[in-house]
Design an enzyme around this catalytic site. Sequence first.
Site, PDB file in Angstrom:
ATOM      1  N   LYS A  76     -20.843 -27.276  52.358  1.00 30.41           N
ATOM      2  CA  LYS A  76     -21.098 -27.471  50.923  1.00 30.41           C
ATOM      3  C   LYS A  76     -22.538 -27.948  50.673  1.00 30.41           C
ATOM      4  CE  LYS A  76     -18.735 -30.929  48.712  1.00 30.41           C
ATOM      5  NZ  LYS A  76     -19.526 -31.734  47.773  1.00 30.41           N
ATOM      6  N   SER A  77     -22.984 -28.942  51.417  1.00 31.30           N
ATOM      7  CA  SER A  77     -24.359 -29.458  51.224  1.00 31.30           C
ATOM      8  C   SER A  77     -25.385 -28.361  51.430  1.00 31.30           C
ATOM      9  CB  SER A  77     -24.669 -30.521  52.278  1.00 31.30           C
ATOM     10  OG  SER A  77     -24.226 -31.761  51.896  1.00 31.30           O
ATOM     11  N   GLY A 123     -22.207 -34.227  42.395  1.00 30.48           N
ATOM     12  CA  GLY A 123     -23.395 -35.078  42.380  1.00 30.48           C
ATOM     13  C   GLY A 123     -24.621 -34.337  42.903  1.00 30.48           C
ATOM     14  N   GLN A 139     -29.446 -36.830  48.720  1.00 30.52           N
ATOM     15  CA  GLN A 139     -29.600 -36.198  47.398  1.00 30.52           C
ATOM     16  C   GLN A 139     -30.908 -36.638  46.753  1.00 30.52           C
ATOM     17  OE1 GLN A 139     -25.971 -37.257  45.389  1.00 30.52           O
ATOM     18  NE2 GLN A 139     -24.775 -35.712  46.458  1.00 30.52           N
ATOM     19  N   ASP A 189     -19.400 -39.387  54.340  1.00 35.17           N
ATOM     20  CA  ASP A 189     -18.305 -38.622  53.727  1.00 35.17           C
ATOM     21  C   ASP A 189     -17.039 -38.641  54.589  1.00 35.17           C
ATOM     22  OD1 ASP A 189     -19.913 -38.055  51.599  1.00 35.17           O
ATOM     23  OD2 ASP A 189     -20.527 -36.086  52.325  1.00 35.17           O
ATOM     24  N   LYS A 198     -19.134 -42.877  44.985  1.00 35.08           N
ATOM     25  CA  LYS A 198     -18.854 -41.474  45.310  1.00 35.08           C
ATOM     26  C   LYS A 198     -17.934 -40.866  44.256  1.00 35.08           C
ATOM     27  CE  LYS A 198     -21.393 -41.398  48.957  1.00 35.08           C
ATOM     28  NZ  LYS A 198     -22.611 -40.594  48.959  1.00 35.08           N
TER      29      LYS A 198
HETATM   30  C1  S3P Z   1     -24.939 -35.112  49.954  1.00 40.48           C
HETATM   31  C2  S3P Z   1     -25.389 -36.370  50.279  1.00 40.48           C
HETATM   32  C3  S3P Z   1     -24.519 -37.549  50.329  1.00 40.48           C
HETATM   33  C4  S3P Z   1     -23.065 -37.144  50.438  1.00 40.48           C
HETATM   34  C5  S3P Z   1     -22.688 -36.073  49.471  1.00 40.48           C
HETATM   35  C6  S3P Z   1     -23.515 -34.831  49.687  1.00 40.48           C
HETATM   36  C7  S3P Z   1     -25.913 -34.023  49.884  1.00 40.48           C
HETATM   37  O1  S3P Z   1     -24.691 -38.304  49.142  1.00 40.48           O
HETATM   38  O2  S3P Z   1     -22.229 -38.271  50.254  1.00 40.48           O
HETATM   39  O3  S3P Z   1     -21.317 -35.731  49.624  1.00 40.48           O
HETATM   40  O4  S3P Z   1     -25.513 -32.838  49.780  1.00 40.48           O
HETATM   41  O5  S3P Z   1     -27.118 -34.305  49.930  1.00 40.48           O
HETATM   42  P1  S3P Z   1     -25.907 -39.356  48.966  1.00 40.48           P
HETATM   43  O6  S3P Z   1     -27.176 -38.608  48.941  1.00 40.48           O
HETATM   44  O7  S3P Z   1     -25.626 -40.039  47.656  1.00 40.48           O
HETATM   45  O8  S3P Z   1     -25.773 -40.276  50.127  1.00 40.48           O
END
Ligand code: S3P
Length: 427
Positions: A19-20, A91, A165, A315, A342
């Site tokens: 997903k990321s 997010g 993120q 996660d 989260k």
């Molecule tokens: C993600 C970063 C993480 C993770 C989220 C996905 C990303 O969040 O918890 O599920 O895709 O960069 P944070 O950047 O807030 O740590």
Amino acid sequence: MIIQPVSCLRGELTLPGDKSISHRYAILGAMANGTTRISQFSQSEDCQSTLRCLKKLGLGIRQSKNEVEIQSAGWKRFQKPRELLDAGNSGTTVRLLSALLSASPFASTIQGDDSLNRRPMERIIRPLTQMGARIEAVQDEYPPLRITGSQLRGIHYRLPMASAQVKSCVLLAGLMAQGETTVVEDVPSRDHTERALPFFDVVLTEAEQQLKVKGPVSLKAVQMEIPGDFSAAVFFIVAALLVPDAEIYLRRVGVNPSRTGLLTLLEDSGARVERTNPREFNAEPVCDLKICFSHELLRRFPAEISGKWLPNMIDEIPALAVLATRLERGLRVRGGEELRKKESDRIKSVVVNLRNLGVQVEEYPDGFFVPPNQQIQGGRVQTFGDHRIAMAFAVAGLIATQPVELDHPSCVSVSFPEFFERLQSLS
Ligand code: S3P
């Protein structure tokens, strides 16, 4: 959804695309000139939210099964969206797309669902504002965000928390800004953006926790393939480690070391996990995994997890909490304040649900403590609409003494729509 206890788990699975990484390749493809083709793209609702927002910025997007094709004339040609941009539950969508909107010559508004509209955005508003963007949150720091784009300038920014993120948001904005942008990262977070940028023809320099890009840059369209999602794999890994007669195979799993802190800890603690067929997709390490029930792990797994280990498994904490019930020394998780921010407050969601299933647990402001050697009873789980809580407690149901009922199982589609079918196929 009712999950019944099982005594055996057998079979083989291919995980959905990460997903990321899917968010990042879609966004970089949208910024690039030409047609970017992405295979094994995640079918999650979160990644569909990113694609829907990109369409509203005027991009040509075609999808068939797991293939996505993005046609773009480059980031200078985004069009003013005619309606609100809806990031759904995601997010990553709101935080990464805010960078693109900050550099585009129009005003737009991006928002999410009820859960996302309660998640903190000051962390991206601050650096983007320093770069010259105008961002108004309708209330405090929460979405909807009204963003008026302008010419951005490069900044030197030290991340106040470990967040991939926020890091990615500032780097993406840096590609469209005048001059150099430096991001300083004291605690490493997932590095998918850094690994992807050179494929899109972007020069990124890395030295001593500093990442630098020089803007403005033109990005080149490319063809990319996405590894299986480790954060989806982890539910099957934990299940196989705990169900007495288990032997499963997971194919094409992304094992980027900035994501696999939990896997490393499991391996170091004697878990019966075998990595085979190592390879790379676009600089992302991938392998196949064989996982079997592991008694020794329960004796050797560390009794406390905190500090720099946490961002690397952030996660995976809901799945780890389920594993914790069986550990011979119990498990203390500390330093996890970010878990409260989260998709749900994951400290509360884990604590409430362990108690719902008859497990003792102590809650801390920044974590929890699960005392050793406990048996999960049956009961009703409140998912809080959080996909990872639903999947973690489905695994709890496999090793419980009685059935476990999930109140809102469809929330798994935020990251893994086929989760229950896959789980069923193994049990
Ligand atoms: C993600 C970063 C993480 C993770 C989220 C996905 C990303 O969040 O918890 O599920 O895709 O960069 P944070 O950047 O807030 O740590």
